[in-house]
Design an enzyme around this catalytic site. Structure first.
Site, PDB file in Angstrom:
ATOM      1  N   HIS A 512       0.770  -1.161   0.069  1.00  0.00           N
ATOM      2  CA  HIS A 512       0.041   0.018  -0.114  1.00  0.00           C
ATOM      3  C   HIS A 512       1.123   1.223  -0.024  1.00  0.00           C
ATOM      4  O   HIS A 512       1.724   1.347   0.830  1.00  0.00           O
ATOM      5  CB  HIS A 512      -0.993  -0.052   1.277  1.00  0.00           C
ATOM      6  CG  HIS A 512      -1.734   1.163   1.263  1.00  0.00           C
ATOM      7  ND1 HIS A 512      -2.844   1.077   0.377  1.00  0.00           N
ATOM      8  CD2 HIS A 512      -1.996   2.266   2.216  1.00  0.00           C
ATOM      9  CE1 HIS A 512      -3.578   2.097   0.550  1.00  0.00           C
ATOM     10  NE2 HIS A 512      -3.130   3.078   1.726  1.00  0.00           N
ATOM     11  N   PRO A 513       0.677   2.360  -0.634  1.00  0.00           N
ATOM     12  CA  PRO A 513      -0.376   2.483  -1.854  1.00  0.00           C
ATOM     13  C   PRO A 513       0.296   2.020  -3.055  1.00  0.00           C
ATOM     14  O   PRO A 513       1.127   2.815  -3.581  1.00  0.00           O
ATOM     15  CB  PRO A 513      -0.717   3.810  -1.524  1.00  0.00           C
ATOM     16  CG  PRO A 513       0.143   4.491  -0.562  1.00  0.00           C
ATOM     17  CD  PRO A 513       1.182   3.546  -0.330  1.00  0.00           C
TER      18      PRO A 513
END
Ligand code: NDP
Length: 537
Positions: A512-513
Site C-alpha cells: 500500500h499504496p
C-alpha cells in the site's frame, strides 16, 4: 443457543451449567439432524470454531466449553444472560481508521446498526486531523505523495537526458506541496464521512471510554458527555508516535503526526530512529533538496534482511542523506524561535562516553509507536492488555478476553502493523460476526494515488479477474487498465501459472499504496451489478 452433539461430554457440561443457572436454552444436537454436518461447516465459517459445543448468548458468540466456563467464572455470562436486545447499537467501533471503517461499512452492509467513534487527540505540537486514521492522514498516503514530489525532482533531472530543455531555475516549494496534499486528504476525509452516511453508520467525533459492560461514555471537543450501549464493540484505536522522554523533546521536536501538514519547510532536519518511518521521511526530505541527517541508535531497519537494509542505507548515503551511527539524543535546546527555528541537539554515543552537538532547524522523532489503549476504560470491563506494549491480545477471530469486545489493526498483539491487514481484518470480522458471504468475474475501477494530486480523472483505471467456479475459483483471466500495467501483470502472470485462486488473492496482503494492491481487495462481482466507482482511497 447451544450447538451440541448428544454424545459429547463437553456439550453435556455446558448444558448442565445453563440448567443449573435456570436458563432455558435452545439446543441443536448436530448428530441427530440430517444437515448437522452442514450446520457445523457454516458455524465454523462464521465463528472460526470447528468443534462443539458452540455457544451463543443473546446473539453474542461465547465459544466452546472452556470459554463458556471462563465467562461464567468472570461473571460475564450472567451479565450476557441478563441482556436483551435493548442496546442502542448492534456494534460500536472505537476508532475510525483503516480497520474500524472497513469493519463499520461491512457490518452496515450486513444490516446492522453501527456507530463509529473517532477522535484525534492533538499531538504535543497541536496537530490533529479528520476521519480515516493514520494511513490516510499522517501515514501511507501523504508519505507516498511526498515521495512522489521527490521522484518528480529526480525525473526533472533525468528529463534533460531525454531531450527536455528549460532555463527556469528548478526549486521546490514546500507550502505548495503540503497544501495540495492536505487538500487531497481533506477530500478523502469527506469521502469517508459520506460513505458512512450512505451506509447509515452513525459517526461521532468524540472520545470513547468504557464505563461498564456494554456501555461507553463519549466526550466531544467541548467536554460534553453522552452514553451509548451496544451488543458488541470493536476497538480499532491504532497507535501514536513515541517520544524520547528527554529534555526538550515534546516542546521542540515533531513527529510524523506533524510533518505532513507542517506549514513551513522543515529546513535542515535531524531524523531520530532508523526504521520504516525514519528512513522513508529522511528519503523524501532529502529528495526535495533538504539537508538531512539520520541518527541511528543501533542498526538500520531492525527485523528486515540486513543485507537489503545496508543497501538501502548506502543508496541513501550516495543520494545525500547523512547517517550518525550509534548515537542517541540526550537533550534538545531551542536556540532560535521561528518557522523553522534553530535547535541544538546534544547526543551521546551508545558505545562509549563520546558526546556530540549539532544544530538543526527541525528534529523529527521516528522511534516507534505506542498503542492507544490505556485511557479508554478497558480495565473497567475486563479487557486484558499486554501491560508492557499496551497491545490487546486477541484470539484467531479477533476476540479479546471479553467475548463481546473485538480488536483490529495496529493495537492487536502479534499482527503486522499495516493498513491492508487492518482493512482485511475489519471486513472479515464483520462478516464473521454478522453473516458470511459467498463469492466469477470480479471487477473494480480505481484511482492511482499519483493521479489524485495531479488532478487526473478518477474512475478510468480498471481491474478485472475471471475465475473458474468449478475449479476453486481459479483465476483464468487477468486484466488491468492503468499505469505500469505491464509491471503489475508480470508478477500476477507467474502467480496464475502457479494456480492462483481468488482465495489466494484475498489472503495476499496488499502493498500500500500501489495500483497492484487492488487485486487483493476485489469483492464486487460483475453479475451483482453493484456500483464500482471509487469515492475515496
Ligand atoms: P519501529 O518500532 O519499527 O522502529 C523504531 C526505530 O526507532 C528503530 O530504528 C529503533 O532503533 C529506534 N529507536 C527506538 N527508540 C529509540 C530511542 N530511544 N532513541 C533512538 N532511537 C530509538 O518504528 P517506526 O516508527 O519506524 O514504525 C512503526 C510501525 O509502523 C512499524 O511496525 C512499521 O511496520 C509500520 N510502518 C509501516 C510502513 C509501511 O508499511 N510502508 C511505513 C511506516 C511504518 P533500534 O533498532 O535500536 O531499536
Amino acid at each position: 443457543m447451544i450447538f451440541s452433539k448428544s454424545y459429547c461430554p463437553h456439550s453435556t457440561r455446558v448444558k448442565e451449567l445453563f440448567s443449573s443457572l435456570g436458563v432455558e436454552c435452545n439446543v441443536l444436537e448436530l448428530d441427530q439432524v440430517d444437515d448437522g454436518a452442514k450446520v457445523q461447516e457454516v458455524l465454523s465459517e462464521i465463528t472460526n470454531q470447528k468443534t462443539v459445543p458452540n455457544v451463543f448468548v443473546n446473539k453474542v458468540h461465547v465459544g466452546g466449553c472452556d470459554q463458556t466456563f471462563q465467562a461464567y467464572q468472570s461473571g460475564l455470562l450472567q451479565k450476557l444472560l441478563q441482556e436483551d436486545s435493548a442496546y442502542d447499537y448492534d456494534l460500536i467501533i472505537v476508532g475510525g481508521g483503516s480497520g474500524g471503517l472497513s469493519c463499520a461499512k461491512e457490518a452496515a452492509i450486513l444490516g446492522k446498526k453501527v456507530m463509529v467513534l473517532d477522535f484525534v487527540v492533538p499531538s504535543p505540537q497541536g496537530t490533529s486531523w479528520g476521519l480515516g486514521g493514520t494511513c490516510v492522514n499522517v501515514g501511507c498516503i501523504p508519505k507516498k505523495l511526498m515521495h512522489q514530489a521527490a521522484l518528480l525532482g529526480q525525473a526533472l533531472c533525468d528529463s534533460r537526458k531525454f531531450g527536455w530543455e528549460y532555463n527556469q531555475q528548478v526549486k521546490h516549494n514546500w507550502e505548495t506541496m503540503t497544501k495540495a496534499i492536505q487538500n487531497h486528504i481533506s477530500s478523502l476525509n469527506w469521502g469517508y464521512r459520506l460513505s458512512l452516511r450512505e451506509k447509515a453508520v452513525a459517526y461521532v467525533n468524540s472520545y470513547g471510554e468504557f464505563v461498564e459492560h456494554h456501555k461507553i461514555k463519549v466526550t466531544n471537543k467541548k467536554g460534553q458527555e453522552t452514553y451509548y450501549t451496544a451488543a458488541q464493540f470493536v476497538i480499532a484505536t491504532g497507535e501514536r508516535p513515541r517520544y524520547l522522554g528527554i529534555q526538550g523533546d515534546k516542546e521542540y521536536c515533531i513527529t510524523s503526526d506533524d510533518l505532513f501538514s507542517l506549514p513551513y519547510c522543515p529546513g535542515k532536519t535531524l531524523v531520530v530512529g532508523a526504521s520504516y518511518v525514519a528512513l522513508e521521511c529522511a528519503g523524501f526530505l532529502a529528495g526535495i533538496g533538504l539537508d538531512v541527517t539520520v541518527m541511528v541508535r543501533s542498526i538500520l531497519l531492525r527485523g528486515f534482511d540486513q543485507e537489503m537494509a545496508e543497501k538501502v542505507g548506502s543508496y541513501m548515503e550516495q543520494h545525500g542523506v547523512k547517517f550518525l551511527r550509534k548515537f542517541i539524543p540526550v537533550m534538545i535546546q531551542q536556540l532560535e524561535k521561528g518557522s523553522p527555528g534553530k535547535l541544538k541537539v546534544l547526543a551521546k554515543s551508545t558505545e562509549g562516553t563520546e558526546t556530540i552537538e549539532g544544530v538543526y532547524n527541525t528534529v523529527l522523532l521516528a522511534i516507534g509507536r505506542d498503542s492507544c489503549t490505556r485511557k479508554m476504560g478497558l480495565e473497567k470491563i475486563g479487557v486484558k492488555i499486554n501491560e508492557k506494549s499496551g497491545k490487546i491480545p486477541v484470539n484467531d477471530v479477533e476476540q479479546t478476553s471479553v467475548p463481546y469486545v473485538f480488536a483490529v489493526g495496529d493495537i492487536s498483539e502479534g499482527k503486522p502493523e499495516l493498513t491492508p491487514v487492518a482493512i482485511q481484518s475489519g471486513k472479515l470480522l464483520a462478516r464473521r460476526l454478522f453473516g458470511a458471504s459467498l463469492e466469477k468475474i470480479y471487477h473494480t475501477l480505481f484511482w492511482p494515488l499519483e493521479w489524485t494530486v495531479a488532478g487526473r480523472e478518477n474512475n478510468t483505471c480498471y481491474a478485472k479477474i475471471i475465475c473458474n467456479k468449478l475449479d476453486h475459483d481459479r483465476v483464468i483471466g487477468f486484466h488491468i487498465l492503468g499505469p505500469n500495467a505491464g509491471e503489475v501483470t508480470q508478477g500476477f502472470a507467474a502467480a496464475m501459472k502457479c494456480g492462483l485462486t481468488k482465495q489466494l488473492l484475498d489472503d495476499t496482503i496488499g502493498i500500500h499504496p500501489t495500483c497492484g494492491e487492488v487485486f487483493t481487495t476485489l469483492e464486487i462481482t460483475k453479475s451483482s451489478g453493484l456500483d464500482i466507482t471509487q469515492k475515496g482511497c
